[in-house]
Motif scaffolding. Sequence first.
Motif, short mmCIF file in Angstrom:
data_model
loop_
_atom_site.label_atom_id
_atom_site.label_comp_id
_atom_site.label_asym_id
_atom_site.label_seq_id
_atom_site.Cartn_x
_atom_site.Cartn_y
_atom_site.Cartn_z
N ASN A 1 -32.90 -2.34 -21.72
CA ASN A 1 -31.54 -2.99 -22.41
C ASN A 1 -31.04 -2.45 -23.83
OD1 ASN A 1 -29.66 -4.91 -22.57
ND2 ASN A 1 -30.93 -6.58 -23.28
N ASN B 1 -29.61 1.91 -20.79
CA ASN B 1 -28.95 0.93 -19.95
C ASN B 1 -29.32 0.86 -18.42
OD1 ASN B 1 -27.24 -1.15 -18.89
ND2 ASN B 1 -25.27 -0.16 -19.09
N ARG C 1 -30.57 -1.75 -16.32
CA ARG C 1 -30.47 -2.86 -15.88
C ARG C 1 -29.79 -2.95 -14.52
NH1 ARG C 1 -27.14 -5.74 -20.61
NH2 ARG C 1 -26.05 -3.76 -20.18
N ASN D 1 -27.64 -4.74 -12.03
CA ASN D 1 -26.52 -5.81 -12.34
C ASN D 1 -26.77 -7.01 -11.38
OD1 ASN D 1 -25.18 -5.61 -9.51
ND2 ASN D 1 -24.23 -3.85 -10.53
N GLU D 2 -26.27 -8.32 -11.64
CA GLU D 2 -26.51 -9.30 -10.68
C GLU D 2 -26.37 -9.33 -9.38
OE1 GLU D 2 -27.74 -11.93 -12.54
OE2 GLU D 2 -27.95 -10.86 -14.28
N GLN E 1 -26.55 -6.40 -7.54
CA GLN E 1 -27.61 -5.71 -6.77
C GLN E 1 -28.81 -6.65 -6.72
OE1 GLN E 1 -27.21 -2.42 -9.86
NE2 GLN E 1 -27.18 -1.20 -8.03
#
Length: 313
Positions: free
Chosen positions: A146, A165, A167, A169-170, A172
């Motif tokens: 992050n 970066n 992360r 995503n929501e 996924q």
Amino acid sequence: LNKSDIVVVPAISFVESANCALYEGLKIVFCDVNKNTGLLDEEYLENLIKKDLKKKIKAIIPVSISGQVPNMEKIKKISKKNNIKIVLDGCHALGSKFKNSRIGSCKYEDISTFSFHPIKNITTCEGGAIATNNKLIANKIRILRNHGIERMNSFDYKINNLGYNYRLNEIQSALGISQLKKLEKQIIIKKNIARYYDKLINKKYNMHMSIHSRQKDNSSSWHLYQTQIDFKKLSINKKKLMQYLLDNNIETKINYKPIYKFELFKKLYRNINLSNSEYFYERTLSLPMHIDLTKKNINYILETINKYINENK
């Protein structure tokens, strides 16, 4: 790790198992594998460490193949004695067990990594996950993924180190979580498919094929189903067989070509030839393995392979 440190990687794996060390400018030593499983050879590893008089080997990346892992208990004993870290590439082994411990419980390794690529047992379309029981490592990973952000409170943060970066995503993540509920059922289906493959090969097709060896103390989640064929003895060209199968709507794969055979690694590491890795690569063929595979499909796959070999040997 420092630039002069060495990471041990088995020669049979997807190339990323080695690339991750190259990204950091580290040196790689390729370890040979068990010729029948494709998994890291623990005795070869121990000999590598004994030869490393300067104690530069700092990490080992054992790799899961098909859903099996090498003898992690033995690897841990070797590593602990020599102060070496273990990063298990568990990308084929989500849902698998070693000695009744889930891969990812990190009983034997410092870190386990998983892939959620579309062909894996669960998917988030792309991406993956890291498992560890080490709080310091876990915290560092959270910061690295992050942008290097370290939260001080809900409205302020600090950045002391370079981050990325990385992360999921929501959307996924929601996709992956929903599929976790289906994982156990899928593994049971795949185990039954593997048993049927085994039964047919052992009873009907053992003149030309043998089943992929089972590693002791493993309960596999069967990411792949692999068979071994002595192509040289049968005078069969593996790629021609694969093309014939593809022409008959059967897609097969080579998992895997020894990493040191790729041009990138030939330039960096010259004159490597590991006999067991070569043996595994020359003989191993990955057959279709997915939860919608029927007994009729499996019969057709093996009959088609057998037909080609009989007509061309």
